[in-house]
Design an enzyme around this catalytic site. Structure first.
Site, PDB file in Angstrom:
ATOM      1  N   GLU A 127       0.835  -1.216   0.000  1.00 37.88           N
ATOM      2  CA  GLU A 127       0.000   0.000   0.000  1.00 37.88           C
ATOM      3  C   GLU A 127       0.868   1.264   0.000  1.00 37.88           C
ATOM      4  O   GLU A 127       0.615   2.209  -0.755  1.00 37.88           O
ATOM      5  CB  GLU A 127      -0.919   0.030   1.233  1.00 37.88           C
ATOM      6  CG  GLU A 127      -1.882  -1.122   1.381  1.00 37.88           C
ATOM      7  CD  GLU A 127      -2.936  -1.197   0.295  1.00 37.88           C
ATOM      8  OE1 GLU A 127      -3.046  -0.249  -0.503  1.00 37.88           O
ATOM      9  OE2 GLU A 127      -3.636  -2.217   0.236  1.00 37.88           O
TER      10      GLU A 127
ATOM     11  N   ASN B  44       1.138   3.970  -3.058  1.00 39.00           N
ATOM     12  CA  ASN B  44       0.864   5.400  -2.862  1.00 39.00           C
ATOM     13  C   ASN B  44       1.958   6.271  -3.485  1.00 39.00           C
ATOM     14  O   ASN B  44       1.672   7.293  -4.108  1.00 39.00           O
ATOM     15  CB  ASN B  44       0.764   5.723  -1.365  1.00 39.00           C
ATOM     16  CG  ASN B  44      -0.635   5.496  -0.825  1.00 39.00           C
ATOM     17  OD1 ASN B  44      -1.556   5.188  -1.572  1.00 39.00           O
ATOM     18  ND2 ASN B  44      -0.791   5.642   0.473  1.00 39.00           N
TER      19      ASN B  44
ATOM     20  N   ARG C 223      -9.097   3.281  -7.906  1.00 35.91           N
ATOM     21  CA  ARG C 223      -8.440   3.236  -6.602  1.00 35.91           C
ATOM     22  C   ARG C 223      -9.520   3.211  -5.521  1.00 35.91           C
ATOM     23  O   ARG C 223     -10.465   3.988  -5.572  1.00 35.91           O
ATOM     24  CB  ARG C 223      -7.523   4.456  -6.386  1.00 35.91           C
ATOM     25  CG  ARG C 223      -6.454   4.659  -7.438  1.00 35.91           C
ATOM     26  CD  ARG C 223      -5.461   3.532  -7.517  1.00 35.91           C
ATOM     27  NE  ARG C 223      -4.954   3.117  -6.211  1.00 35.91           N
ATOM     28  CZ  ARG C 223      -4.514   1.886  -5.955  1.00 35.91           C
ATOM     29  NH1 ARG C 223      -4.543   0.960  -6.868  1.00 35.91           N
ATOM     30  NH2 ARG C 223      -4.062   1.589  -4.768  1.00 35.91           N
TER      31      ARG C 223
END
Lengths: 107, 145
Positions: free
Chosen positions: B48, B52, B106
């Protein structure tokens, strides 16, 4: 690496994913799945995750995106083969309840 | 507290490196003998944080992502993921569930997943300079179970 096998029969498209679903892999398989959905317009898409060894929130994005797409086409999405780790993600996303994700596919 | 062991590495913010990043962190923390669930949680959180950087920190360029993994006494793991990208103006808002500037595909759950799967999460960001995400998790020692 994420493999995607698709099989269609009597209005049902079964999509079996094998490998790791992250942002990189999701981007690659999304186009394949969408092309088949648009060409075949299935009533039901069954996403089989039983051979998925890793998934992050990109997998949730993949599921939600296909769910929205099918809804707009009058179809539904069902998920099967959910591992405990994937179930944790579905719970965080709050979609464990709205999709049949625990066991067999509702026909 | 002083780390017992530390690994540092950096790589270009290409999506094809997401698997490498979480795999490298997992390989390093294997010396703490984590359970499969703990390993999966940490790999997911790293994935994650790295995603990002790729999607948000460097939207138009391919900058570098820097990862530091440290092991402390009683098998506490600390992972720092740093970018020198565009930064986040409102960190509090960016950390809210389902908030994403990365488009429809997303889910906006990246920070929520990091928070849920790790014991601690700290995000420091300066617009125009970059972001550092620091996550910690204590690995259960087998003798404790």
């Amino acid at each position: 690496m994420l493999d995607c096998a698709m099989e269609q029969r009597e209005g049902v498209l079964c999509v079996s994913l094998c490998g790791e679903i992250d942002h990189h892999a999701a981007t690659l398989v999304r186009a394949k799945i969408d092309a088949r959905i648009l060409a075949y317009e299935p009533k039901l898409v069954v996403l089989d995750l039983s051979a998925v060894s890793f998934m992050d929130s990109s997998g949730i994005g993949l599921i939600l995106g296909r769910h929205r797409m099918l809804k707009s086409l009058g179809g539904t999405l069902s998920i099967r083969g959910v591992s405990p780790q994937t179930a944790k993600l579905l719970r965080i996303a709050g979609i464990e309840g709205i999709m049949e994700s625990k066991g067999e596919v509702k026909q | 507290m002083r780390a017992l062991n530390t690994a540092k590495f950096n790589f270009p913010a290409k999506s094809s490196n997401e698997g490498f990043a979480r795999g490298a962190v997992a390989a390093f923390i294997a010396q703490c003998d984590p359970s499969l669930d703990e390993l999966a949680d940490i790999k997911t959180a790293v994935s994650e944080a790295v995603t990002n950087c790729i999607v948000h920190a460097y939207p138009e360029t391919i900058g570098q992502i820097y990862i530091t993994v440290s092991l402390y006494e009683n098998c506490t793991v600390r992972i720092k993921v740093t970018d020198r990208g565009i930064g986040i103006a409102d960190v509090e808002n960016a950390m809210l569930p389902m908030v994403s500037s990365g488009g429809e595909e997303r889910s906006g759950l990246g920070f929520t997943v990091m928070q849920t799967f790790m014991d601690t999460l700290k995000v420091r960001s300066t617009p125009g300079k970059g972001t550092t995400v620091t996550m910690g998790k204590k690995i259960t020692q087998r003798s404790e179970t």
